[in-house]
Design an enzyme around this catalytic site. Structure first.
Site, PDB file in Angstrom:
ATOM      1  N   THR A 323       3.177  -0.943   0.138  1.00 41.30           N
ATOM      2  CA  THR A 323       1.881  -1.443   0.614  1.00 41.30           C
ATOM      3  C   THR A 323       1.920  -1.820   2.094  1.00 41.30           C
ATOM      4  OG1 THR A 323       2.367  -3.753   0.110  1.00 41.30           O
ATOM      5  CG2 THR A 323       1.449  -2.423  -1.683  1.00 41.30           C
ATOM      6  N   CYS A 324       0.728  -2.024   2.636  1.00 40.19           N
ATOM      7  CA  CYS A 324       0.608  -2.365   4.058  1.00 40.19           C
ATOM      8  C   CYS A 324       0.648  -3.873   4.263  1.00 40.19           C
ATOM      9  CB  CYS A 324      -0.686  -1.797   4.625  1.00 40.19           C
ATOM     10  SG  CYS A 324      -0.755  -0.025   4.442  1.00 40.19           S
ATOM     11  N   ASP A 325       1.498  -4.560   3.516  1.00 40.07           N
ATOM     12  CA  ASP A 325       1.644  -5.997   3.687  1.00 40.07           C
ATOM     13  C   ASP A 325       3.092  -6.278   4.026  1.00 40.07           C
ATOM     14  OD1 ASP A 325       2.078  -8.801   3.168  1.00 40.07           O
ATOM     15  OD2 ASP A 325       0.131  -8.788   2.157  1.00 40.07           O
TER      16      ASP A 325
END
Ligand SMILES: *Cc1c(COP(=O)(O)O)cnc(C)c1O
Length: 376
Positions: A323-325
């Site tokens: 994910t983009c976290d």
């Protein structure tokens, strides 16, 4: 890796990421618990893995269940669990959920505060209650901090009050912290329990039960003692403080019941470096913090990892999810090494991933689905 799971993955080639649970291991773990702790009643902590298949196996084996919410209650009852063998063990419950549990026949409730006690007395009159006390979580790899439990002094007052409000003060519970590697922690807790029993006896309340909570470990990177050693330490402590005619004993294993039953299969999405002379590769997988590996938060749980290229020469890696976290980094501080030739499309296996994996997965953060679980 577990042979049955290996065969399932080879035969079925399920899409990744996925989690495969070997129900035979769950069954064996239950039987081992019965064998080494024959004087304790097992209440499986459903939250560790609420797959209906897992619950069904444990119903068949005769287990009780520690439930924390209305859906968990419904799940267990639908699969044939008997309400007399269920404990509503969450100390934070809505009054209407207590009423529902009561209407379905549950008569055992946990609390750790006055307000909760009063909720139980009005929604589940005459029920048995046990008070959870605070204990140190020293030595636990996944400590439960101060969120649950109260000081024994307050527990004594509340258990007296329980009787006044028409409930049955049944006992005391504690949780030494999950993945507890220090066997002496049960005795530390038991010291508090025995003095609480004595205080209450002086006040005319005779408690009946000790709920030993969870905390028994699964097999991750660190060396652990096996179940017989834990069982011996727990029973030595109980008998040391209470003698052979000790109170009713309950235990609520979650992690130790299901942890070793599961393998999470992930796929390498990208291998990269942050500079030309970066000595550590970043290996990005299709599973991460949000879809199956939540217990790597703070790098608390260090899974044993294998890959489809094992046997090759290895190099240190940083492992991250898809994910983009930025929270979605799996292991950065812990030293993990992986084959030098590892590349996109290769498979990576997280062993002993049967507890707190699928059930803690997010629904679709960044569009990534909750991890799929197969029970075999
Ligand atoms: C989560 C939980 C357990 C299970 O703990 P494990 O360390 O996974 O065995 C037991 N009892 C209660 C009340 C819990 O909340």
């Amino acid at each position: 890796m577990n042979k049955r799971i290996q065969k399932f993955l080879a035969d079925n080639k399920p899409a990744t990421p996925c989690l495969v649970i070997d129900l035979d291991v769950v069954r064996q773990n239950y039987r081992a618990m019965r064998r080494y702790l024959p004087k304790t009643e097992v209440f499986y902590a459903v939250k560790a893995n609420p797959a209906p298949e897992v619950v069904r196996v444990l119903v068949e084996e005769g287990s009780g269940f520690d439930v924390a919410s209305l859906p968990e209650i419904q799940l267990c009852l639908d699969l044939g669990a008997s309400p007399e063998r269920m404990s509503f063990g969450n100390t934070i419950k809505k009054e209407r959920d207590i009423a529902y549990a009561y209407s379905r026949g549950i008569r055992l409730f946990a609390f750790d505060s006055e307000e909760e006690l009063l909720k139980i007395s009005s929604a589940a009159p005459g029920s048995m209650v046990y008070c959870r006390i605070l204990v140190e979580n020293e030595g636990a790899q996944w400590p439960l901090s101060r969120k649950f439990g109260c000081e024994p002094e307050m527990a004594a007052d509340l258990l007296c009050q329980a009787r006044e409000v028409g409930l049955v003060p049944h006992g005391v519970s504690f949780h030494v912290g999950s993945q507890q590697l220090d066997l002496s922690q049960w005795d530390v807790a038991m010291t508090r329990v025995v003095s609480l029993f004595m205080t209450l006896l002086e006040r005319g309340v005779e408690l009946q039960a000790i709920d030993l909570g969870g905390g028994l470990p699964a097999h991750y990177q660190e060396q652990i003692e096996e179940l017989p050693a834990y069982a011996e330490a727990v029973m030595r402590s109980v008998i040391g403080h209470f003698g052979m005619r000790h109170p009713r004993l309950m235990i609520e294993p979650g992690r130790s019941m299901v942890g070793d039953s599961g393998v999470l299969q992930a796929e390498v999405v990208l291998v990269s470096r942050k500079s030309n002379d970066d000595c550590k590769r970043w290996v990005y997988l299709d599973a991460g913090r949000f879809n199956g590996l939540s217990e790597t938060l703070g790098e608390a749980i260090a899974y044993n990892i294998t890959t489809s290229r094992d046997g090759d020469e290895t190099e240190p890696v940083i492992l991250a999810g898809p994910t983009c976290d930025s929270v979605d980094v799996i292991y950065e501080k812990k030293e993990y090494r992986m084959p030098v030739g590892l590349r996109a499309g290769d498979l990576v296996y997280f062993n002993s991933c049967g507890a707190y994996a699928a059930s803690v997965s997010s629904v679709n953060f960044n569009g990534f689905e909750a991890i799929k679980q197969y029970c075999i």
